[in-house]
Design an enzyme around this catalytic site. Structure first.
Site, short mmCIF file in Angstrom:
data_model
loop_
_atom_site.label_atom_id
_atom_site.label_comp_id
_atom_site.label_asym_id
_atom_site.label_seq_id
_atom_site.Cartn_x
_atom_site.Cartn_y
_atom_site.Cartn_z
CG ASN A 1 -10.46 8.48 3.85
OD1 ASN A 1 -10.38 8.70 4.67
ND2 ASN A 1 -11.72 9.15 3.27
CD GLU B 1 -3.05 -6.13 5.27
OE1 GLU B 1 -2.23 -6.54 4.83
OE2 GLU B 1 -3.78 -5.66 4.36
CE1 TYR C 1 -3.75 -2.40 -0.09
CE2 TYR C 1 -2.68 -3.16 2.21
CZ TYR C 1 -3.79 -3.34 1.43
OH TYR C 1 -4.54 -4.20 0.94
CE1 TYR D 1 -3.46 -0.75 -3.68
CE2 TYR D 1 -3.89 0.91 -5.24
CZ TYR D 1 -4.72 -0.68 -4.16
OH TYR D 1 -5.74 -0.70 -4.07
CG ASP E 1 -11.13 -4.40 0.59
OD1 ASP E 1 -11.20 -3.89 1.03
OD2 ASP E 1 -9.44 -4.49 -0.26
CE1 TYR F 1 -6.81 -6.75 3.22
CE2 TYR F 1 -8.22 -7.02 1.65
CZ TYR F 1 -7.36 -6.03 1.84
OH TYR F 1 -7.30 -5.41 2.19
C1 DGY Z 1 -6.75 -3.01 -1.56
O1 DGY Z 1 -6.56 -2.36 -2.75
O2 DGY Z 1 -6.06 -4.49 -1.22
C2 DGY Z 1 -7.31 -2.32 -0.83
O3 DGY Z 1 -8.02 -2.79 0.57
C3 DGY Z 1 -8.57 -1.76 -1.83
O4 DGY Z 1 -8.55 0.38 -0.92
#
Ligand code: DGY
Length: 428
Positions: free
Chosen positions: A38, A399, A33, A85, A169, A355
């Site tokens: 945000n 994470e 990331y 990314y 997600d 996740y």
């Molecule tokens: C990702 O790319 O995994 C994010 O959670 C999207 O913001």
């Protein structure tokens, strides 16, 4: 990690924030990331506030640089390029002066602003009121956007148009709604995440096809909120999002009073009342938690996920609801090495390593503990906080954590996990 003392751990947490600092904003973790996210940044600002209020304000100020003219604060601000990314700015195709994504994320900003303001006042920071006043304006514009763009019919519940907006997600909460979204995309999918993290801990390829289909649809709407609302193949009136918005609204009311802004206080009070009423109507006695509504099918989303407990930060439960929710959380944590799992362990959808389909997230526990305290369930709040801090002490600032073993998973040296340590470690 496990032989580190608490002061060592706090030092290590601060070092992670320093390492992930890219010049006034913090990436969630390097490579996986590599931009400013945000809600990550809002939690991170609260972590910074425990030792550096100037840097805490800076985190929010840099996030506000990404705010759109219509008030939306996007979920990613691409301050500087990175090729680690997907999807990057070329896929989003938005037109803000700094490249950003075109969707948003939970508005923790208001909660963070109050937290930072209080820390700054406690530290005797003479510039606090001025910096808070500017950021208050950003937050207010964003809350107005939420109500206008994501609850145009005034139901008291705001909707997400993309699972990425929820921050959760691939939660089982979206399984049915997302299954209706086509897997076709005009954008070529070039996932990078599975090169950084074991694919068994990430969303599946078919999820990504649907995630990107939605991006294609909304980009074709020119990112116009009214057009997106009409075209959305995925639309969920969401309790976690609404609860965070309602809590943030109450925090902004507190700031508006301190800043002597009576009109804004009135406006925000009516907003908070609408949202709290909307949320209260989403409680389900038979499930002992709150449920979102799929606005495409008109059905309740009964999938047992952490989202059902987040409204506690905004709503005052009655005595029997309080007892029920306390027992429900205890039931989800039974036999777990660490709670609270993001999906109920006895549910068929539970996957302890994937996740948002089971793992424990430190910032979610932070919200759940705040909600429990808000409702006077202090012992359970303390247990959740202590368990979270101990998980980090055993496994590090990962994470997320496997609830069945306590193993740390996903990206490591994670900024919001470090921030959660700095805040929760003081309480437990
Ligand atoms: C990702 O790319 O995994 C994010 O959670 C999207 O913001």
């Amino acid at each position: 990690m496990n032989d580190m003392t608490r002061p060592d751990m706090a030092k290590a947490a601060r070092a992670i924030l320093a390492r992930n600092d890219r010049g006034g904003y913090t990436v969630p973790t390097e490579r996986l990331y590599p931009f400013q996210w945000n809600w990550d940044s809002a939690f991170v600002a609260m972590g910074f506030a425990t030792f550096d209020v100037d840097r805490a304000y800076r985190e929010l100020e840099r996030l506000a640089e990404g705010q759109w003219d219509d008030g939306m604060i996007p979920h990613i601000v691409f301050h500087a390029p990175s090729d680690t990314y997907f999807p990057g700015p070329d896929v989003w195709g938005t037109r803000h002066r700094i490249p950003t994504s075109g969707i948003t994320q939970p508005p923790v900003f208001g909660m963070a602003l109050r937290h930072v303001h209080e820390a700054a006042v406690a530290a005797g920071d003479a510039g606090a009121a001025e910096r808070t006043r500017k950021l208050f304006r950003n937050a207010l514009r964003s809350h107005r956007w939420w109500l206008a763009a994501r609850d145009p019919e005034g139901t008291g519940l705001v909707a997400i148009l993309h699972p990425w907006e929820s921050g959760s997600d691939n939660s089982p909460a979206w399984d049915e709604a997302l299954a209706r979204v086509p897997t076709t995309t005009t954008t070529a999918i070039r996932r990078k995440d599975t090169g950084h993290v074991d694919p068994s801990m990430r969303p599946r390829d078919v999820d990504y096809q649907r995630f990107i289909h939605l991006v294609d649809v909304y980009r074709d709407c020119g990112w116009d909120p009214a057009k997106q609302w009409k075209a959305a193949p995925f639309k969920v009136a969401e309790v976690q999002m609404t609860a965070i918005l309602a809590r943030s609204t109450r925090d902004l009311i507190d700031l508006a009073r301190r800043l002597d802004l009576p009109d804004e206080t009135t406006e925000l009070t009516s907003m908070a009342e609408t949202l709290e009423k909307g949320l209260a109507g989403r409680w389900r006695d038979d499930l002992s938690r709150f449920v979102s509504r799929d606005l495409v099918s008109g059905e309740d989303i009964a999938a047992p996920t952490q989202a059902g407990f987040i409204p506690l930060i905004a709503v005052m439960l009655d005595q029997s609801q309080r007892k029920a929710v306390d027992a429900e959380i205890a039931h989800w944590c039974e036999g777990m090495a660490v709670g609270v799992p993001s999906t109920m362990p006895s549910a068929p959808a539970f996957e302890p390593r994937r996740y948002w389909r089971g793992p424990v997230w430190a910032v979610i526990n932070w919200l759940i503990a705040d909600g429990l305290r808000h409702n006077g369930l202090n012992d359970t709040a303390r247990r959740v906080e202590r368990g979270t801090v101990q998980a980090m002490e055993r496994a590090g600032f990962c994470e997320y954590f496997d609830p069945t073993t306590g193993e740390g998973l996903g990206g490591d040296t994670f900024s919001w996990t470090a921030a959660a340590y700095l805040v929760l470690n003081r309480r437990s």
